[in-house]
Design a protein around this motif. Structure first.
Motif, PDB file in Angstrom:
ATOM      1  N   THR A   4       0.784  -1.229   0.000  1.00 43.35           N
ATOM      2  CA  THR A   4       0.000   0.000   0.000  1.00 43.35           C
ATOM      3  C   THR A   4       0.818   1.282   0.000  1.00 43.35           C
ATOM      4  N   ILE A   5       2.012   1.273   0.628  1.00 42.22           N
ATOM      5  CA  ILE A   5       2.785   2.511   0.724  1.00 42.22           C
ATOM      6  C   ILE A   5       4.216   2.311   0.227  1.00 42.22           C
ATOM      7  N   ASN A   7       7.135   3.136   1.523  1.00 43.13           N
ATOM      8  CA  ASN A   7       8.096   2.615   2.496  1.00 43.13           C
ATOM      9  C   ASN A   7       7.973   1.105   2.654  1.00 43.13           C
ATOM     10  N   ARG A  40       6.897   7.657  -2.730  1.00 44.79           N
ATOM     11  CA  ARG A  40       5.680   8.023  -1.994  1.00 44.79           C
ATOM     12  C   ARG A  40       5.919   7.971  -0.486  1.00 44.79           C
ATOM     13  N   GLY A  42       5.656   7.323   3.141  1.00 43.31           N
ATOM     14  CA  GLY A  42       4.566   6.846   3.986  1.00 43.31           C
ATOM     15  C   GLY A  42       3.187   7.102   3.425  1.00 43.31           C
ATOM     16  N   GLU A  43       3.130   7.649   2.227  1.00 38.06           N
ATOM     17  CA  GLU A  43       1.852   7.929   1.573  1.00 38.06           C
ATOM     18  C   GLU A  43       1.424   6.751   0.703  1.00 38.06           C
ATOM     19  N   PRO A  44       0.129   6.622   0.433  1.00 39.06           N
ATOM     20  CA  PRO A  44      -0.343   5.537  -0.434  1.00 39.06           C
ATOM     21  C   PRO A  44       0.267   5.603  -1.836  1.00 39.06           C
ATOM     22  N   THR A  46       0.244   5.503  -5.696  1.00 41.97           N
ATOM     23  CA  THR A  46      -0.792   5.955  -6.622  1.00 41.97           C
ATOM     24  C   THR A  46      -0.772   5.223  -7.953  1.00 41.97           C
ATOM     25  N   GLU A  69      -2.483  -3.482   7.881  1.00 40.82           N
ATOM     26  CA  GLU A  69      -2.318  -2.365   8.800  1.00 40.82           C
ATOM     27  C   GLU A  69      -2.927  -2.779  10.127  1.00 40.82           C
TER      28      GLU A  69
END
Length: 84
Positions: A4-5, A7, A40, A42-44, A46, A69
């Motif tokens: 998903t992210i 990281n 990205r 720690g952001e989702p 895209t 999560e």
């Protein structure tokens, strides 16, 4: 569980001891796509769902498990090996 992210992708590569080029080749996406996904942080991510799935599948084949999560964010770990 899913990737998903950014990281999470970077951590998965580190656990599998592979570089961005390896992931790109095994998943059939460009190295720039892998770089952009990791950027990205720690952001989702895209990128499209098909692209993310290809990257995730390549890393799972290398022994990485993607964790859900659990309040602390998404995670990764190496798949447990069966005792010899």
């Amino acid at each position: 569980m899913t990737l998903t992210i950014g990281n999470q992708l970077k951590a998965a590569r580190a656990l599998a001891e592979v570089d961005q080029k390896w992931v790109a080749e095994k998943s059939g996406v460009s190295v720039n796509t892998i770089r952009n996904m990791e950027a990205r942080g720690g952001e989702p991510i895209t990128s499209g769902a098909v692209t993310v799935k290809k990257v995730q599948t390549a890393l799972e084949a290398a022994g990485v498990e993607f964790l859900p999560e659990n309040g602390g964010g998404a995670g990764v770990r190496l798949r447990k090996q069966a005792p010899a």
